[in-house]
Design a protein around this motif. Structure first.
Motif, PDB file in Angstrom:
ATOM      1  N   ASN A 164      21.596 -10.877  31.094  1.00  0.00           N
ATOM      2  CA  ASN A 164      20.734 -10.053  30.234  1.00  0.00           C
ATOM      3  C   ASN A 164      20.380  -8.727  30.906  1.00  0.00           C
ATOM      4  O   ASN A 164      20.300  -7.680  30.238  1.00  0.00           O
ATOM      5  CB  ASN A 164      19.456 -10.808  29.885  1.00  0.00           C
ATOM      6  N   LYS A 165      20.177  -8.758  32.229  1.00  0.00           N
ATOM      7  CA  LYS A 165      19.892  -7.506  32.953  1.00  0.00           C
ATOM      8  C   LYS A 165      21.086  -6.564  32.886  1.00  0.00           C
ATOM      9  O   LYS A 165      20.937  -5.355  32.665  1.00  0.00           O
ATOM     10  CB  LYS A 165      19.559  -7.812  34.404  1.00  0.00           C
ATOM     11  N   ALA A 166      22.294  -7.134  33.078  1.00  0.00           N
ATOM     12  CA  ALA A 166      23.505  -6.311  32.997  1.00  0.00           C
ATOM     13  C   ALA A 166      23.696  -5.754  31.585  1.00  0.00           C
ATOM     14  O   ALA A 166      24.123  -4.599  31.400  1.00  0.00           O
ATOM     15  CB  ALA A 166      24.719  -7.132  33.416  1.00  0.00           C
ATOM     16  N   LYS A 167      23.368  -6.565  30.594  1.00  0.00           N
ATOM     17  CA  LYS A 167      23.496  -6.116  29.201  1.00  0.00           C
ATOM     18  C   LYS A 167      22.493  -5.010  28.901  1.00  0.00           C
ATOM     19  O   LYS A 167      22.818  -4.021  28.214  1.00  0.00           O
ATOM     20  CB  LYS A 167      23.276  -7.309  28.273  1.00  0.00           C
ATOM     21  N   ASP A 168      21.261  -5.157  29.403  1.00  0.00           N
ATOM     22  CA  ASP A 168      20.236  -4.121  29.186  1.00  0.00           C
ATOM     23  C   ASP A 168      20.655  -2.798  29.846  1.00  0.00           C
ATOM     24  O   ASP A 168      20.456  -1.706  29.275  1.00  0.00           O
ATOM     25  CB  ASP A 168      18.891  -4.575  29.766  1.00  0.00           C
ATOM     26  N   TYR A 169      21.266  -2.906  31.048  1.00  0.00           N
ATOM     27  CA  TYR A 169      21.738  -1.699  31.737  1.00  0.00           C
ATOM     28  C   TYR A 169      22.855  -1.040  30.947  1.00  0.00           C
ATOM     29  O   TYR A 169      22.905   0.196  30.805  1.00  0.00           O
ATOM     30  CB  TYR A 169      22.203  -2.068  33.140  1.00  0.00           C
ATOM     31  N   ARG A 170      23.776  -1.849  30.421  1.00  0.00           N
ATOM     32  CA  ARG A 170      24.870  -1.309  29.595  1.00  0.00           C
ATOM     33  C   ARG A 170      24.315  -0.625  28.354  1.00  0.00           C
ATOM     34  O   ARG A 170      24.753   0.474  27.968  1.00  0.00           O
ATOM     35  CB  ARG A 170      25.815  -2.462  29.223  1.00  0.00           C
ATOM     36  N   GLN A 204      32.145   7.272  31.693  1.00  0.00           N
ATOM     37  CA  GLN A 204      32.712   6.516  32.806  1.00  0.00           C
ATOM     38  C   GLN A 204      31.713   5.444  33.313  1.00  0.00           C
ATOM     39  O   GLN A 204      32.076   4.308  33.600  1.00  0.00           O
ATOM     40  CB  GLN A 204      33.089   7.464  33.945  1.00  0.00           C
ATOM     41  N   GLN A 205      30.444   5.866  33.400  1.00  0.00           N
ATOM     42  CA  GLN A 205      29.414   4.922  33.828  1.00  0.00           C
ATOM     43  C   GLN A 205      29.278   3.764  32.820  1.00  0.00           C
ATOM     44  O   GLN A 205      29.119   2.595  33.202  1.00  0.00           O
ATOM     45  CB  GLN A 205      28.071   5.637  33.980  1.00  0.00           C
ATOM     46  N   LEU A 206      29.375   4.173  31.532  1.00  0.00           N
ATOM     47  CA  LEU A 206      29.274   3.144  30.483  1.00  0.00           C
ATOM     48  C   LEU A 206      30.448   2.179  30.555  1.00  0.00           C
ATOM     49  O   LEU A 206      30.278   0.957  30.423  1.00  0.00           O
ATOM     50  CB  LEU A 206      29.213   3.818  29.105  1.00  0.00           C
ATOM     51  N   ASP A 207      31.656   2.690  30.753  1.00  0.00           N
ATOM     52  CA  ASP A 207      32.838   1.811  30.846  1.00  0.00           C
ATOM     53  C   ASP A 207      32.727   0.867  32.043  1.00  0.00           C
ATOM     54  O   ASP A 207      33.061  -0.331  31.963  1.00  0.00           O
ATOM     55  CB  ASP A 207      34.113   2.659  30.968  1.00  0.00           C
ATOM     56  N   ALA A 208      32.244   1.399  33.165  1.00  0.00           N
ATOM     57  CA  ALA A 208      32.079   0.559  34.362  1.00  0.00           C
ATOM     58  C   ALA A 208      31.042  -0.535  34.131  1.00  0.00           C
ATOM     59  O   ALA A 208      31.227  -1.701  34.531  1.00  0.00           O
ATOM     60  CB  ALA A 208      31.672   1.427  35.555  1.00  0.00           C
ATOM     61  N   ALA A 209      29.929  -0.160  33.455  1.00  0.00           N
ATOM     62  CA  ALA A 209      28.876  -1.147  33.156  1.00  0.00           C
ATOM     63  C   ALA A 209      29.389  -2.216  32.197  1.00  0.00           C
ATOM     64  O   ALA A 209      29.073  -3.407  32.332  1.00  0.00           O
ATOM     65  CB  ALA A 209      27.658  -0.440  32.576  1.00  0.00           C
ATOM     66  N   GLN A 210      30.239  -1.765  31.224  1.00  0.00           N
ATOM     67  CA  GLN A 210      30.795  -2.718  30.259  1.00  0.00           C
ATOM     68  C   GLN A 210      31.759  -3.686  30.941  1.00  0.00           C
ATOM     69  O   GLN A 210      31.731  -4.900  30.673  1.00  0.00           O
ATOM     70  CB  GLN A 210      31.501  -1.961  29.136  1.00  0.00           C
TER      71      GLN A 210
END
Length: 341
Positions: A164-170, A204-210
């Protein structure tokens, strides 16, 4: 009708030959015998029900119920027949007190199984409540014995929290990327419409987070599946333990459990307590009725004839004793003369 009269006279413990010579006493002893006989019948029914509750066998219950009923019948018959009318009220009461005590004890013993039958529906409802409570307590006790499930659930929650934390960051990066593209000015965006350098950087940041979210979700799901399998295995073990306890809970309807349930019911309901008391008093009245009839009835012809018969036996025994002693003394005298002793 003659045989019925004789049967109830037998139940009363009366002497047929003497009773025939006192016709005015026939009805009294007929009634006493009837009370004793029906007390025996009630004792048979009571014992049969109690034994059926314990052994769940109708033939076993009937056999021992009849034996118990005959024993109570014989005991009541002895108690009543052993009483004598002497025209001395106090001595008669002293003689009756231990018999009354015994009769009251027998009444309490006989009445209890029949009370259980009379209040069977209420008792069954109370037993169902107690079984439900026992099931809940057993399951709660088993939970404390299988604490591994709680630990595994905590691990699952921890893994889901990371996802959930990773999803919130994405989602946060997705929002910033959208604001950058559409030229919305914020502290983290340039406010320039289009896919500029800032937008590409955020993409790029979004793709890496995804990618990180997808990889983390996949690994986490594998771990969660493993934890679910372990939880399932422990739950099955817990269910197996409960299945071992279940027959004891289902069988919680024996005689002791029913007596205990009746005690709880009478303590909870005043009306039920009063009804139960009335039943007990009724059985005590039935059991003690023959004794009270003997006590309060005036001395009648039967008692006179019975005393006369007993006195005749006593006189005859005394005469025989004196005669035997006299003959013995005569023989001793002859022996002394013969042998010059």
């Amino acid at each position: 009708m003659k045989k019925i009269n004789q049967f109830f006279w037998f139940c009363s413990g009366a002497n047929f030959n003497i009773l025939k010579r006192a016709p005015t006493e026939n009805n009294k002893y007929f009634g006493i015998g009837g009370a004793i006989f029906f007390t025996g019948i009630l004792a048979t029914i009571s014992a049969a029900y109690a034994l059926f509750t314990i052994f769940q066998s109708i033939w076993f219950a009937l056999a021992f119920g009849v034996i118990w009923g005959l024993m109570i019948f014989n005991l009541d018959r002895f108690i009543v027949s052993s009483m004598r009318k002497r025209n001395h009220a106090w001595s008669e009461w002293k003689m009756a007190l231990p018999r009354l005590t015994m009769a009251i004890i027998l009444a309490l013993v006989i009445s209890k199984p029949l009370e259980l039958k009379i209040f069977e529906r209420e008792i069954n409802r109370k037993l169902d409540e107690q079984k439900t409570l026992m099931i809940a307590e057993s399951k709660e006790a088993l939970k404390t014995g299988f604490t591994e499930i709680d630990d595994l659930e905590i691990q699952k929650d921890s893994l889901k929290s990371e996802v959930n934390k990773a999803k919130d960051y994405r989602d946060k990066l997705q929002q910033e990327y959208d604001l950058e593209r559409f030229g919305t000015k914020t502290d983290g965006t340039s406010g320039i419409v289009g896919l500029g350098s800032n937008a590409k950087k955020k993409e790029q940041q979004l793709d890496a987070a995804q990618n990180n979210l997808s990889e983390l979700s996949s690994k986490t799901q594998e771990k969660i599946d493993e934890l679910d399998e372990e939880i399932k295995r422990i739950v099955m073990l817990r269910a197996a333990e409960f299945e071992k306890i279940q027959p004891n809970i289902d069988g919680f309807d024996g005689l002791a459990a029913r007596i205990d349930a009746l005690a709880v019911l009478t303590s909870e309901s005043k009306a039920l307590r009063l009804a139960n008391l009335m039943i007990i008093l009724l059985f005590i009245a039935v059991e003690t009725a023959p004794i009270f009839v003997k006590i309060i009835s005036p001395r009648g012809p039967y008692d006179e004839l019975l005393d006369l018969a007993e006195k005749g036996v006593e006189v005859y025994a005394n005469e025989k004793t004196v005669k035997l002693v006299s003959e013995s003394e005569e023989r001793l005298k002859e022996m002394k003369v013969k042998y010059e002793i």
